[in-house]
Motif scaffolding. Sequence first.
Motif, PDB file in Angstrom:
ATOM      1  N   GLY A 270       0.837  -1.181   0.202  1.00  5.72           N
ATOM      2  CA  GLY A 270       0.019   0.242   0.060  1.00  5.72           C
ATOM      3  C   GLY A 270       0.849   1.081   0.125  1.00  5.72           C
ATOM      4  O   GLY A 270       0.452   2.387  -0.798  1.00  5.72           O
ATOM      5  N   TYR A 271       1.981   1.287   0.743  1.00  3.35           N
ATOM      6  CA  TYR A 271       2.771   2.408   0.810  1.00  3.35           C
ATOM      7  C   TYR A 271       3.480   2.553  -0.640  1.00  3.35           C
ATOM      8  O   TYR A 271       3.301   3.768  -1.046  1.00  3.35           O
ATOM      9  N   CYS A 272       3.946   1.675  -1.230  1.00  8.48           N
ATOM     10  CA  CYS A 272       4.529   1.788  -2.460  1.00  8.48           C
ATOM     11  C   CYS A 272       3.634   1.987  -3.316  1.00  8.48           C
ATOM     12  O   CYS A 272       3.900   2.953  -4.130  1.00  8.48           O
ATOM     13  N   SER A 273       2.467   1.699  -3.417  1.00  8.69           N
ATOM     14  CA  SER A 273       1.518   2.111  -4.390  1.00  8.69           C
ATOM     15  C   SER A 273       0.877   3.675  -4.262  1.00  8.69           C
ATOM     16  O   SER A 273       0.941   4.194  -5.416  1.00  8.69           O
ATOM     17  N   ILE A 274       0.972   3.980  -3.061  1.00 16.66           N
ATOM     18  CA  ILE A 274       0.391   5.389  -3.048  1.00 16.66           C
ATOM     19  C   ILE A 274       1.717   6.249  -3.131  1.00 16.66           C
ATOM     20  O   ILE A 274       1.402   7.293  -3.921  1.00 16.66           O
ATOM     21  N   TYR A 275       2.775   6.067  -2.971  1.00 15.70           N
ATOM     22  CA  TYR A 275       4.030   6.726  -3.221  1.00 15.70           C
ATOM     23  C   TYR A 275       4.288   6.911  -4.908  1.00 15.70           C
ATOM     24  O   TYR A 275       4.352   8.126  -5.252  1.00 15.70           O
ATOM     25  N   ILE A 276       4.015   5.855  -5.374  1.00 13.59           N
ATOM     26  CA  ILE A 276       4.246   5.983  -6.782  1.00 13.59           C
ATOM     27  C   ILE A 276       3.104   6.533  -7.483  1.00 13.59           C
ATOM     28  O   ILE A 276       3.337   7.298  -8.635  1.00 13.59           O
ATOM     29  N   PHE A 277       1.991   6.378  -7.141  1.00 12.83           N
ATOM     30  CA  PHE A 277       0.771   7.220  -7.433  1.00 12.83           C
ATOM     31  C   PHE A 277       1.080   8.787  -7.571  1.00 12.83           C
ATOM     32  O   PHE A 277       0.853   9.580  -8.246  1.00 12.83           O
ATOM     33  N   MET A 278       1.416   8.986  -6.314  1.00  9.02           N
ATOM     34  CA  MET A 278       1.637  10.309  -5.932  1.00  9.02           C
ATOM     35  C   MET A 278       2.722  11.125  -6.732  1.00  9.02           C
ATOM     36  O   MET A 278       2.721  12.169  -7.207  1.00  9.02           O
ATOM     37  N   GLN A 279       3.663  10.201  -6.934  1.00 16.22           N
ATOM     38  CA  GLN A 279       4.976  10.642  -7.727  1.00 16.22           C
ATOM     39  C   GLN A 279       4.592  10.878  -9.209  1.00 16.22           C
ATOM     40  O   GLN A 279       5.182  11.706  -9.913  1.00 16.22           O
ATOM     41  N   THR A 280       3.918   9.710  -9.605  1.00 12.90           N
ATOM     42  CA  THR A 280       3.295   9.747 -11.262  1.00 12.90           C
ATOM     43  C   THR A 280       2.621  11.072 -11.605  1.00 12.90           C
ATOM     44  O   THR A 280       2.940  11.575 -12.593  1.00 12.90           O
ATOM     45  N   PHE A 281       1.898  11.319 -10.780  1.00 17.27           N
ATOM     46  CA  PHE A 281       0.782  12.377 -11.055  1.00 17.27           C
ATOM     47  C   PHE A 281       1.185  13.746 -10.496  1.00 17.27           C
ATOM     48  O   PHE A 281       0.235  14.630 -10.146  1.00 17.27           O
ATOM     49  N   MET A 282       2.257  13.684  -9.947  1.00 13.28           N
ATOM     50  CA  MET A 282       2.927  15.027  -9.252  1.00 13.28           C
ATOM     51  C   MET A 282       2.059  15.518  -8.211  1.00 13.28           C
ATOM     52  O   MET A 282       1.902  16.800  -8.147  1.00 13.28           O
ATOM     53  N   ILE A 283       1.743  14.821  -7.344  1.00 18.23           N
ATOM     54  CA  ILE A 283       0.784  15.281  -6.444  1.00 18.23           C
ATOM     55  C   ILE A 283       1.694  15.514  -5.056  1.00 18.23           C
ATOM     56  O   ILE A 283       2.523  14.678  -4.789  1.00 18.23           O
ATOM     57  N   PRO A 284       1.531  16.577  -4.775  1.00 17.72           N
ATOM     58  CA  PRO A 284       2.403  17.116  -3.517  1.00 17.72           C
ATOM     59  C   PRO A 284       2.286  16.168  -2.254  1.00 17.72           C
ATOM     60  O   PRO A 284       1.140  15.682  -1.978  1.00 17.72           O
ATOM     61  N   GLY A 285       3.348  16.223  -1.481  1.00 16.34           N
ATOM     62  CA  GLY A 285       3.226  15.126  -0.101  1.00 16.34           C
ATOM     63  C   GLY A 285       4.279  14.300  -0.209  1.00 16.34           C
ATOM     64  O   GLY A 285       4.380  13.403   0.670  1.00 16.34           O
ATOM     65  N   THR A 286       5.020  13.808  -1.362  1.00 17.68           N
ATOM     66  CA  THR A 286       5.844  13.022  -1.462  1.00 17.68           C
ATOM     67  C   THR A 286       7.177  12.878  -0.259  1.00 17.68           C
ATOM     68  O   THR A 286       7.758  12.054   0.252  1.00 17.68           O
ATOM     69  N   ILE A 287       7.237  14.235   0.038  1.00 20.12           N
ATOM     70  CA  ILE A 287       8.538  14.450   0.857  1.00 20.12           C
ATOM     71  C   ILE A 287       7.809  13.990   2.333  1.00 20.12           C
ATOM     72  O   ILE A 287       8.689  13.387   3.171  1.00 20.12           O
ATOM     73  N   PHE A 288       6.821  14.024   2.625  1.00 20.43           N
ATOM     74  CA  PHE A 288       6.125  13.517   3.830  1.00 20.43           C
ATOM     75  C   PHE A 288       6.278  11.917   3.856  1.00 20.43           C
ATOM     76  O   PHE A 288       6.207  11.562   4.796  1.00 20.43           O
ATOM     77  N   MET A 289       5.755  11.525   2.706  1.00 19.89           N
ATOM     78  CA  MET A 289       5.832  10.019   2.512  1.00 19.89           C
ATOM     79  C   MET A 289       7.120   9.554   2.778  1.00 19.89           C
ATOM     80  O   MET A 289       7.593   8.365   3.226  1.00 19.89           O
ATOM     81  N   SER A 290       8.341  10.176   2.176  1.00 16.51           N
ATOM     82  CA  SER A 290       9.705   9.836   2.575  1.00 16.51           C
ATOM     83  C   SER A 290      10.028   9.719   4.084  1.00 16.51           C
ATOM     84  O   SER A 290      10.825   8.775   4.250  1.00 16.51           O
ATOM     85  N   LEU A 291       9.735  10.932   4.661  1.00 16.33           N
ATOM     86  CA  LEU A 291      10.036  10.956   6.083  1.00 16.33           C
ATOM     87  C   LEU A 291       9.468  10.090   6.845  1.00 16.33           C
ATOM     88  O   LEU A 291       9.752   9.079   7.786  1.00 16.33           O
ATOM     89  N   LEU A 292       8.243   9.346   6.300  1.00 18.88           N
ATOM     90  CA  LEU A 292       7.269   8.390   7.094  1.00 18.88           C
ATOM     91  C   LEU A 292       7.914   7.064   6.994  1.00 18.88           C
ATOM     92  O   LEU A 292       7.861   6.321   7.633  1.00 18.88           O
ATOM     93  N   ALA A 293       8.523   6.995   5.729  1.00 19.08           N
ATOM     94  CA  ALA A 293       9.288   5.492   5.372  1.00 19.08           C
ATOM     95  C   ALA A 293      10.344   5.505   6.543  1.00 19.08           C
ATOM     96  O   ALA A 293      10.639   4.274   6.920  1.00 19.08           O
ATOM     97  N   GLY A 294      11.103   6.438   6.495  1.00 22.90           N
ATOM     98  CA  GLY A 294      12.096   6.519   7.573  1.00 22.90           C
ATOM     99  C   GLY A 294      11.822   6.169   9.184  1.00 22.90           C
ATOM    100  O   GLY A 294      12.384   5.593   9.810  1.00 22.90           O
TER     101      GLY A 294
END
Length: 174
Positions: free
Chosen positions: A97-121
């Motif tokens: 689920g995490y990977c799917s949401i991250y790739i979706f956000m990155q593909t369609f340039m939806i803001p918030g991937t920086i928070f997803m990156s911090l959340l992964a750590g």
Amino acid sequence: MVVVEMGGQLLHRDEENTESRTGKKLKVEKSPLSRWEFAAALGVFLVFLTGLFCIYLTMPAAEYGELRLPRNLSELRVLKDRLATFAKDYPAKFILGYCSIYIFMQTFMIPGTIFMSLLAGALFGVIRGLFLVVFNATAGASSCYFLSKLIGKPIVNWLWPEKLRYFQAGYFFL
């Protein structure tokens, strides 16, 4: 085909196209995308949306109201605490689920991937989080690139042909 400038607008006249009110024939502009390009772009979007919906349906019912996209670091900490238990109970489903949401956000340039990156750590630790972020960012950026290459070029050619010719000629370096 004849191109005529009237009132700051370019009119394309063609002998085979529809007539205007003045009796002159004007070219009717069609969509910049072919049916195949449109179907491919729509298919990519629907595949992502279907995957995200399936992930949403498999989550425990108690988690629905508590999940929101974080807007600052304090909301990220609260989200991390709520997701940590879900990640421990369902590790494979959570990573998918995490990977799917991250790739979706990155593909369609939806803001918030920086928070997803911090959340992964925060959820997976520095090393596992780093590998997840690098994989997801690369997959999402590649997907965005290929989607842009598929439908972006015809749309730019259709919307801004003069500006595109200007940049292709290299006048912007002068």
